[in-house]
Design a protein around this motif. Structure first.
Motif, short mmCIF file in Angstrom:
data_model
loop_
_atom_site.label_atom_id
_atom_site.label_comp_id
_atom_site.label_asym_id
_atom_site.label_seq_id
_atom_site.Cartn_x
_atom_site.Cartn_y
_atom_site.Cartn_z
N ASN A 15 0.82 -1.21 0.00
CA ASN A 15 0.00 0.00 0.00
C ASN A 15 0.85 1.25 0.00
N MET A 16 1.93 1.23 0.79
CA MET A 16 2.82 2.39 0.85
C MET A 16 3.47 2.65 -0.49
N VAL A 17 3.96 1.57 -1.14
CA VAL A 17 4.61 1.70 -2.44
C VAL A 17 3.65 2.30 -3.45
N GLN A 18 2.42 1.81 -3.47
CA GLN A 18 1.46 2.32 -4.43
C GLN A 18 1.15 3.79 -4.19
N SER A 19 1.05 4.17 -2.93
CA SER A 19 0.69 5.55 -2.61
C SER A 19 1.78 6.54 -2.97
N ILE A 20 3.06 6.16 -2.74
CA ILE A 20 4.13 7.12 -2.98
C ILE A 20 4.69 7.04 -4.38
N ALA A 21 4.46 5.93 -5.09
CA ALA A 21 5.06 5.79 -6.42
C ALA A 21 4.07 5.97 -7.55
N LEU A 22 2.81 5.68 -7.32
CA LEU A 22 1.86 5.65 -8.42
C LEU A 22 0.81 6.75 -8.37
N SER A 23 0.68 7.42 -7.23
CA SER A 23 -0.42 8.37 -7.10
C SER A 23 -0.33 9.52 -8.10
N ASP A 24 0.88 9.97 -8.40
CA ASP A 24 1.05 11.08 -9.34
C ASP A 24 1.68 10.63 -10.65
N CYS A 25 1.69 9.34 -10.89
CA CYS A 25 2.39 8.80 -12.06
C CYS A 25 1.53 8.95 -13.31
N ILE A 26 2.14 9.48 -14.36
CA ILE A 26 1.47 9.59 -15.64
C ILE A 26 1.64 8.31 -16.44
N GLY A 27 2.83 7.75 -16.41
CA GLY A 27 3.09 6.53 -17.16
C GLY A 27 4.43 5.94 -16.82
N MET A 28 4.66 4.72 -17.27
CA MET A 28 5.91 4.00 -17.05
C MET A 28 6.42 3.50 -18.38
N ILE A 29 7.74 3.44 -18.54
CA ILE A 29 8.32 3.03 -19.81
C ILE A 29 9.41 2.00 -19.57
N ASP A 30 9.45 0.99 -20.44
CA ASP A 30 10.47 -0.05 -20.34
C ASP A 30 10.43 -0.85 -21.64
N GLY A 31 11.31 -1.82 -21.73
CA GLY A 31 11.37 -2.66 -22.92
C GLY A 31 11.17 -4.11 -22.57
N THR A 32 10.71 -4.90 -23.54
CA THR A 32 10.58 -6.34 -23.37
C THR A 32 10.97 -7.01 -24.68
N HIS A 33 11.44 -8.24 -24.57
CA HIS A 33 11.91 -8.97 -25.75
C HIS A 33 10.84 -9.96 -26.24
N VAL A 34 10.66 -9.99 -27.54
CA VAL A 34 9.77 -10.95 -28.19
C VAL A 34 10.57 -11.68 -29.26
#
Length: 238
Positions: A15-34
């Motif tokens: 719950n703490m992680v979600q509140s401090i990391a995601l509350s004001d988050c617009i988006g997340m970026i990363d890569g994945t392999h296919v």
């Protein structure tokens, strides 16, 4: 939370992680392999430590919908930026399990926690995508343009599901949805693509110092905001 401000159970840290990391988050970026199949004259361009793959760059929102996808590209090492020296604070708690039962004590821990939290979130989205669409985890036998279209189609269908059925089982089982291709940025890896190999040592040093200054400014702004919300504005660090 106990008297020292520490969280005492696993659900509390989530719950703490979600509140401090995601509350004001617009988006997340990363890569994945296919996995990819290409003509022999193109294989070298797409070969990396994960084999011959499309290295798909994507951005998503906290509600697990993709907002940007760049498929069809050769090995880019997740766009390169996480491998920049000193991207995060080394020698400081980074992994979520290292924060379990604890709140951030200073700006460095907060910065690493938020970065790790957001990265874990998008890896979970990639995991959901691959668990649902197994075609993304098998060697394809289509033309390469079709392989690219398959990736895009799967992401479009994923977004459709998140819209019409947010309670979908796979969307809500993050513990089984870690992306099998998730990278660990803290490990030394001599196989990383060196995006600064054509730069002089001076240019590399200037770039590194420029980023460290920006990172420190971001970390301090995060810390001040965090303390305003959760510590009555007291910014004392330990």
């Amino acid at each position: 939370m106990d008297g020292d401000g520490d969280y005492t159970d696993e659900q509390s840290i989530v719950n703490m992680v979600q509140s401090i990391a995601l509350s004001d988050c617009i988006g997340m970026i990363d890569g994945t392999h296919v996995d990819a199949m290409l003509l022999i004259n193109l294989v070298a361009q797409f070969r990396g430590r994960k084999g011959v793959t499309q290295n798909v760059l994507a951005a998503c929102t906290p509600n697990k919908s993709f907002t940007y996808v760049l498929a069809s590209k050769y090995y880019m090492c997740d766009a390169g930026y996480p491998t920049m020296p000193d991207f995060t604070y080394r020698g400081v708690r980074y992994y979520l399990k290292e924060h379990s039962g604890k709140t951030p004590k200073n700006r460095r821990e907060l910065f690493n926690l938020r970065y790790s939290s957001l990265r874990s979130k998008i890896e979970s989205v990639f995991g959901t995508l691959k668990n649902r669409f197994k075609i993304l985890c098998t060697k394809p036998y289509y033309s390469f343009p079709t392989q690219v279209d398959i990736v895009l189609a799967c992401m479009i269908l994923h977004n459709f599901i998140t819209t019409i059925d947010p309670s979908d089982k796979l969307l809500n089982e993050s513990e089984i949805n870690k992306d099998i291709d998730g990278e660990v940025i803290y490990e030394n890896d001599n196989n990383l693509v060196d995006f600064t190999q054509t730069q002089t040592q001076r240019e590399q040093t200037e770039l590194r110092n420029e980023w460290k200054t920006l990172r420190d400014d971001i970390a301090w702004a995060m810390w001040v905001d965090y303390c305003d919300k959760y510590n009555h504005g007291v910014t004392t660090e330990t």
